[in-house]
Design an enzyme around this catalytic site. Structure first.
Site, PDB file in Angstrom:
ATOM      1  N   HIS A 175      22.572 -21.166  -3.278  1.00 51.53           N
ATOM      2  CA  HIS A 175      20.872 -19.907  -2.417  1.00 51.53           C
ATOM      3  C   HIS A 175      21.886 -18.992  -3.723  1.00 51.53           C
ATOM      4  O   HIS A 175      20.979 -18.305  -4.152  1.00 51.53           O
ATOM      5  CB  HIS A 175      20.633 -20.342  -1.909  1.00 51.53           C
ATOM      6  CG  HIS A 175      20.206 -21.578  -0.955  1.00 51.53           C
ATOM      7  ND1 HIS A 175      18.810 -22.518  -1.061  1.00 51.53           N
ATOM      8  CD2 HIS A 175      20.250 -22.237  -0.527  1.00 51.53           C
ATOM      9  CE1 HIS A 175      18.432 -22.550  -0.762  1.00 51.53           C
ATOM     10  NE2 HIS A 175      18.931 -22.838   0.584  1.00 51.53           N
ATOM     11  N   HIS A 184      19.933 -16.674  -6.344  1.00 55.80           N
ATOM     12  CA  HIS A 184      19.587 -15.305  -6.654  1.00 55.80           C
ATOM     13  C   HIS A 184      20.475 -14.914  -7.614  1.00 55.80           C
ATOM     14  O   HIS A 184      19.377 -13.631  -8.287  1.00 55.80           O
ATOM     15  CB  HIS A 184      20.264 -14.887  -5.056  1.00 55.80           C
ATOM     16  CG  HIS A 184      19.039 -13.489  -4.762  1.00 55.80           C
ATOM     17  ND1 HIS A 184      19.777 -12.475  -3.550  1.00 55.80           N
ATOM     18  CD2 HIS A 184      17.849 -13.020  -5.304  1.00 55.80           C
ATOM     19  CE1 HIS A 184      19.027 -11.362  -3.725  1.00 55.80           C
ATOM     20  NE2 HIS A 184      18.204 -11.937  -5.102  1.00 55.80           N
ATOM     21  N   HIS A 227      26.172 -25.364  -0.045  1.00 60.55           N
ATOM     22  CA  HIS A 227      25.135 -25.552   0.159  1.00 60.55           C
ATOM     23  C   HIS A 227      24.545 -24.450   0.163  1.00 60.55           C
ATOM     24  O   HIS A 227      23.158 -23.269  -0.921  1.00 60.55           O
ATOM     25  CB  HIS A 227      24.039 -26.210   0.900  1.00 60.55           C
ATOM     26  CG  HIS A 227      22.135 -26.496   1.383  1.00 60.55           C
ATOM     27  ND1 HIS A 227      21.977 -27.260   0.344  1.00 60.55           N
ATOM     28  CD2 HIS A 227      22.135 -25.254   1.304  1.00 60.55           C
ATOM     29  CE1 HIS A 227      20.708 -26.934   0.871  1.00 60.55           C
ATOM     30  NE2 HIS A 227      20.409 -25.829   1.436  1.00 60.55           N
ATOM     31  N   GLU A 228      24.823 -23.449   0.649  1.00 66.76           N
ATOM     32  CA  GLU A 228      23.719 -21.529   1.122  1.00 66.76           C
ATOM     33  C   GLU A 228      24.963 -21.257  -0.314  1.00 66.76           C
ATOM     34  O   GLU A 228      23.791 -19.889  -0.178  1.00 66.76           O
ATOM     35  CB  GLU A 228      24.499 -21.685   2.345  1.00 66.76           C
ATOM     36  CG  GLU A 228      24.078 -22.341   3.545  1.00 66.76           C
ATOM     37  CD  GLU A 228      23.004 -22.267   3.593  1.00 66.76           C
ATOM     38  OE1 GLU A 228      21.833 -21.739   3.404  1.00 66.76           O
ATOM     39  OE2 GLU A 228      22.403 -23.320   4.537  1.00 66.76           O
TER      40      GLU A 228
END
Length: 234
Positions: A106, A110, A102-103
């Site tokens: 991100h 980006h 999940h991270e």
């Protein structure tokens, strides 16, 4: 007047928001606890999965660091740093892989300029300013009468609305990161089909905490607008 500006409907909505938030937090804790005890069959750690996903996405300028705390995992776009809590960084559980993915989602957002992440990053300073100034302005407006009173309250509500907007924009960012994570975990064969269910439950439970936060923020904003409307009409 006790509960000035409240009607029964707004009061019940606030109670519902508090209950929803509590249930969401309890759900994410229990779900993580359950699947943090289920090891992934490939024996990979969260850090290894994140590193491989970044490499697969062609991203080579994001650092992965261990951070203290429990479920303190996050991606910092300012420094391009993916920070994983010890339980996720070194963890070999289905839950650890889900959160690490999940991270990583991100970080990929980006890198690709995902529009809602860009918008959320733009809103960060405005949201922080709104959170700091909203209540002082509203309280000062309530304490002092005169023509400036309503103006101060209106400004306070507008500042608070910026913070609410941030929580709302956060929703597509979080749901998209989870969708990316699940797709990568499955497509890159980090988890088997039967393991995917656990990762999906962990990320779904985490997403509900953001939904609960947005719901509570919106209810509070509507309450403040109702208070201002009542004062203006008096």
């Amino acid at each position: 007047m006790f509960f000035y500006g409240y009607d029964m409907k707004s009061f019940l909505l606030m109670i519902l928001a508090v209950i929803f938030a509590g249930m969401a937090q309890a759900k994410v804790s229990s779900t993580y606890s359950k699947y943090s005890r289920v090891p992934n069959r490939r024996g990979l750690t969260g850090e290894q999965v994140a590193a491989q996903m970044l490499m697969q996405a062609g991203i080579h300028d994001v650092r992965i660091e261990r951070v203290a705390g429990h479920l303190t995992d996050h991606y910092d776009p300012r420094t391009k740093t993916l920070r994983l809590s010890s339980g996720v960084y070194d963890g070999r559980s289905v839950a650890a892989l889900g959160i690490a993915a999940h991270e990583t989602g991100h970080a990929i957002q980006h890198d690709t300029g995902y529009v809602f992440l860009v918008l959320r990053s733009t809103l960060v300073p405005l949201s922080n300013l709104g959170s700091k100034l909203a209540w002082p302005l509203i309280i000062i407006g309530l304490l002092f009468g005169g023509a400036s009173s309503n103006t101060l309250i209106m400004l306070g509500i507008l500042f608070y609305a910026l913070a609410v907007l941030f929580t709302v924009v956060t929703l597509p960012v979080e749901f998209n990161a989870s969708s990316r994570a699940l797709n990568m975990l499955e497509d890159q064969y980090f988890l088997d089909a039967d393991e995917m269910g656990g990762a999906r439950k962990v990320l779904s439970a985490a997403a509900m905490t953001y939904v609960a936060a947005a719901f509570a923020a919106i209810v509070e904003l509507l309450r403040l607008i109702a208070i201002f409307g009542n004062r203006r009409d008096d």
